[in-house]
Design a protein around this motif. Sequence first.
Motif, PDB file in Angstrom:
ATOM      1  N   GLY A   1       0.812  -1.217   0.000  1.00 39.83           N
ATOM      2  CA  GLY A   1       0.000   0.000   0.000  1.00 39.83           C
ATOM      3  C   GLY A   1       0.843   1.264   0.000  1.00 39.83           C
ATOM      4  N   LYS A   2       0.473   2.209  -0.858  1.00 35.92           N
ATOM      5  CA  LYS A   2       1.181   3.495  -0.900  1.00 35.92           C
ATOM      6  C   LYS A   2       0.840   4.306   0.357  1.00 35.92           C
ATOM      7  N   GLY A   3       1.877   4.674   1.098  1.00 34.62           N
ATOM      8  CA  GLY A   3       1.664   5.384   2.360  1.00 34.62           C
ATOM      9  C   GLY A   3       2.283   6.772   2.368  1.00 34.62           C
ATOM     10  N   TYR A  26       1.376  12.764   3.311  1.00 36.82           N
ATOM     11  CA  TYR A  26       0.932  13.995   2.652  1.00 36.82           C
ATOM     12  C   TYR A  26       1.758  14.224   1.397  1.00 36.82           C
ATOM     13  N   ASP A  27       1.072  14.540   0.315  1.00 39.16           N
ATOM     14  CA  ASP A  27       1.757  14.736  -0.962  1.00 39.16           C
ATOM     15  C   ASP A  27       1.638  16.193  -1.416  1.00 39.16           C
ATOM     16  N   THR A  28       2.692  16.967  -1.141  1.00 40.13           N
ATOM     17  CA  THR A  28       2.702  18.358  -1.636  1.00 40.13           C
ATOM     18  C   THR A  28       3.145  18.403  -3.092  1.00 40.13           C
ATOM     19  N   CYS A  68      -4.959  12.167   1.767  1.00 39.29           N
ATOM     20  CA  CYS A  68      -5.519  10.865   1.377  1.00 39.29           C
ATOM     21  C   CYS A  68      -4.513   9.989   0.667  1.00 39.29           C
ATOM     22  N   ASP A  69      -3.266  10.489   0.521  1.00 36.29           N
ATOM     23  CA  ASP A  69      -2.317   9.768  -0.331  1.00 36.29           C
ATOM     24  C   ASP A  69      -1.718   8.529   0.350  1.00 36.29           C
ATOM     25  N   MET A  70      -2.226   8.227   1.547  1.00 40.55           N
ATOM     26  CA  MET A  70      -1.824   6.983   2.216  1.00 40.55           C
ATOM     27  C   MET A  70      -3.004   6.006   2.287  1.00 40.55           C
ATOM     28  N   ALA A 129       5.671  12.508  -8.970  1.00 27.80           N
ATOM     29  CA  ALA A 129       5.393  11.097  -9.281  1.00 27.80           C
ATOM     30  C   ALA A 129       6.174  10.255  -8.273  1.00 27.80           C
ATOM     31  N   GLU A 130       5.868  10.474  -6.979  1.00 28.89           N
ATOM     32  CA  GLU A 130       6.629   9.876  -5.880  1.00 28.89           C
ATOM     33  C   GLU A 130       6.116   8.493  -5.475  1.00 28.89           C
ATOM     34  N   GLY A 131       4.820   8.269  -5.729  1.00 26.29           N
ATOM     35  CA  GLY A 131       4.218   7.015  -5.277  1.00 26.29           C
ATOM     36  C   GLY A 131       4.942   5.805  -5.853  1.00 26.29           C
ATOM     37  N   ALA A 150      -2.849   1.913  -4.519  1.00 27.92           N
ATOM     38  CA  ALA A 150      -2.172   3.200  -4.449  1.00 27.92           C
ATOM     39  C   ALA A 150      -3.023   4.311  -5.045  1.00 27.92           C
ATOM     40  N   THR A 151      -3.064   5.443  -4.358  1.00 34.74           N
ATOM     41  CA  THR A 151      -3.655   6.660  -4.934  1.00 34.74           C
ATOM     42  C   THR A 151      -2.572   7.242  -5.843  1.00 34.74           C
ATOM     43  N   LEU A 152      -2.430   6.635  -7.019  1.00 32.05           N
ATOM     44  CA  LEU A 152      -1.203   6.852  -7.787  1.00 32.05           C
ATOM     45  C   LEU A 152      -1.258   7.982  -8.810  1.00 32.05           C
TER      46      LEU A 152
HETATM   47 ZN    ZN Z   1       1.060  10.891  -4.395  1.00 31.55          ZN
END
Ligand code: ZN
Length: 500
Positions: free
Chosen positions: A266-268, A271-273, A289-291, A350-352, A375-377
């Motif tokens: 799972g993508k954790g 926080y995705d700035t 929500c990016d986790m 594109a970190e996920g 993943a919220t990819l």
């Molecule tokens: Zn992300």
Amino acid sequence: MVPSINITSQEQELEHLVTVVSKLSRLPAGIFSPAEKKYLKEQVEIHKKELITFNRLDYLVFVCFVRDEKDRSKRLEACRKAGDKIATALAERKAVRVALFDAEGLCDEVVAVAEGISLGSYRFLKYKQDKESDSRLEEIQLYSKALEEREPAGGEIRGNSPGSRRASQSYSVGNINIILDAVARCRDLVNEPSSHLTATGFSDEVEQMAREAGAVVEVLDKQKIEALRMGGLLGVNRGSTEPPTFTVMEWKPAGAKNMKPVVFVGKGVVYDTGGMNLKPGDSMLNMKCDMAGAAAVAAAVYAIAKAKLPVHVVGLMPATDNRPGMEALVSGDIIRMHNGMTVEVLNTDAEGRLILADALSYAKKFDPALVIDLATLTGAAVRAIGKYGSVAMQSKAAGDIELLRASGFEVYERLVEFPMWEEYGELVKSDLADLKNLGPAEAGMITAGKFLEKFAEYPYIHLDIAGPAFLDKRDSYRGQGGTGYGVRLLFDFIFRHFAI
Ligand code: ZN
Ligand code: BES
Ligand code: ZN
């Protein structure tokens, strides 16, 4: 807290009542006056209503009419949605208990209504001073002969005894309570803002859940992550003041029916700035929500362990935030991943795929039968199919994805398969490194999947849940904010195809 669902046969004092019927002739006697029956008939036959409410001054009576829909998936979903409407009406009345009456032996439908009531009652009120939460629904009582007969003796949870074949492919009420609690736990994690849920905070929560469920858990700290040379996770973490974590949760029961485990990843990203490629305008809203992928994995393994399903499963949850900072990755940087491959980071947003790639190569050590990541990819996945399902891709898992698809319809967490054609793989090859983390503008969800596939040397399913994981505005029992997408899906998939 979610309301508990209990089977009962004792009549209690008058209270809010739901009757579930597919024929008006089967309505329980003594509840409705002739005028009410006439009204019901009109509502059902002329106005095609599925839920009719009678306001009885000190209690409500609901009639949930199940239409003879051929499609089981649609029929059950209509029941869940009716359950949500019931939940809303009950919340207005500050009801603590509701009785669900099954006159016809419509077990699965009655359970779906209960599910809708429970999921629709969920609220995230932790930070509200004014605790509307004080008077929340606590119990859903089921009056159902058919369910009572279906239930294993002593109320023991199905799946407890490995080796015993179950007569029915439906969950026991015990398991339903476990699943609904797990969905609420997942939603809580997703709704928790990053001010209160760092990567360490996330792994602490998962540790707690594992302990409650009797699963084994290990949290790898930054030092261990460095020793494992997880350059993707470390790279994304470079702009942060908080260390990353990598949580491994395992449920390995004696007598597991599978020889090789099913591994969930799972993508954790708490926080995705966007990192140095900072997200513009409103696109950063709700990036707590990016986790959601990691939360769904934690909650699914929690539920599987709590239900003691005889299946060996593992959850891998890499976690960090993604922020700009003096040390943060910048465009053009090249990093070396856990499996030795090099990646040119062209866009830090594109970190996920960078943190997932490390987890996917780490998964190899479990010699998995199948790996599924959530993943919220990509925004591309949301643009392609919206909020009503996830974008799925598969390699060497054509059979498994069909089973997962079937579970998707059963629990109404649907997925649609996109191609993994090799041409898309060409689009993430770099001139300078083995791969680049950015493809062209088109088919972004597919190039992301192809990128991940390069790290997955086993049967593999990728679920891009960026659409369904989080809702800006309420949609029936899926609620507002974190939906818990994936928890019921993974549980159903394991229950139906591995535990039986
Ligand atoms: Zn992300
Ligand atoms: N976390 C986002 C994807 C996302 C978008 C999740 C909307 C939930 C709702 C992801 O890390 C991201 O930023 N993806 C980029 C990738 C691009 C830079 C290749 C995107 O989709 O724009
Ligand atoms: Zn991003």
